[in-house]
Design an enzyme around this catalytic site. Sequence first.
Site, PDB file in Angstrom:
ATOM      1  N   ASP A   1      72.313 -91.780   7.731  1.00  0.00           N
ATOM      2  CA  ASP A   1      73.210 -92.466   8.819  1.00  0.00           C
ATOM      3  C   ASP A   1      73.150 -91.581  10.177  1.00  0.00           C
ATOM      4  OD1 ASP A   1      74.286 -94.173   6.883  1.00  0.00           O
ATOM      5  OD2 ASP A   1      76.011 -92.983   6.514  1.00  0.00           O
TER       6      ASP A   1
ATOM      7  N   ASP B   1      76.403 -88.284   6.569  1.00  0.00           N
ATOM      8  CA  ASP B   1      76.385 -89.587   5.902  1.00  0.00           C
ATOM      9  C   ASP B   1      77.904 -89.972   6.016  1.00  0.00           C
ATOM     10  OD1 ASP B   1      74.907 -91.541   4.472  1.00  0.00           O
ATOM     11  OD2 ASP B   1      76.532 -91.087   2.949  1.00  0.00           O
ATOM     12  N   TYR B   2      78.132 -91.212   6.194  1.00  0.00           N
ATOM     13  CA  TYR B   2      79.679 -91.494   6.455  1.00  0.00           C
ATOM     14  C   TYR B   2      80.014 -92.563   4.973  1.00  0.00           C
ATOM     15  CZ  TYR B   2      78.641 -91.407  11.317  1.00  0.00           C
ATOM     16  OH  TYR B   2      78.215 -90.894  12.384  1.00  0.00           O
TER      17      TYR B   2
END
Length: 175
Positions: free
Chosen positions: A66, A79-80
Site C-alpha cells: 500500500d 498497509d491499510y
Amino acid sequence: APDFCLAKLEQGCYQVELEFLIGADELNGVDVQQLDALVTQSTFDGQSRPAALPNKITGLLKGFIDLVLVHNDRYYVADYKFNYLGDHLADYATDKLQAAMLSKRYDLQMVLYLLALHRLLKARLGHDYDYNKHIGGGLYLFLRGAEHESHGLVFERPKRDLIEKLDQLFKGDAK
C-alpha cells in the site's frame, strides 16, 4: 512505533502501491510451514497464531505494498486495513489489533513486504545498504480505529536475522 504523521510526509518521501516480485526457487520451492515457523518465532514475541497450511511457493510471488515511506533515512512499509473489530474505541486498542493481525496472518504479509523492500534497497543502495540502519519496520493502520492517536496502529520491526533467513529460503539456500 515511529513518531511521524503520514499527512505531513513530503512529496518524494513515499511511494503508493509499490509492486513487487519475490522469486522462489522453482526446483524445490519454499516450504510454507518453514516460512511460517520462522515468522512465528521471530515476530510479535512468538504469540500463538493459526498455523499456515502445508504448501510450497514456487516461481514468482507478486504483490503490491500500500505504501512505502522514508522518514529519518529509514524505510517503512505501511498497509491499510478496514477490519471491523467492534463499535467501541477499546475494540481497536493495541492488544486487539495485534490479535487481529495474528488471526488474519497479516504478520506473514508484513514480513514478505519487508523482504521485498530489503531486496529492493539492497539492489539500489548496494554495499551502502544496512538493514539495521535503513529498515524502519512495518506499520499496519486499522482505519476504523484510527480516530484516536493511540489506537488503530500496529508496528513491528523484525530483526535482520529473520529477513536474511527468509531471503536465503526464497533463494533455495536455507540451512
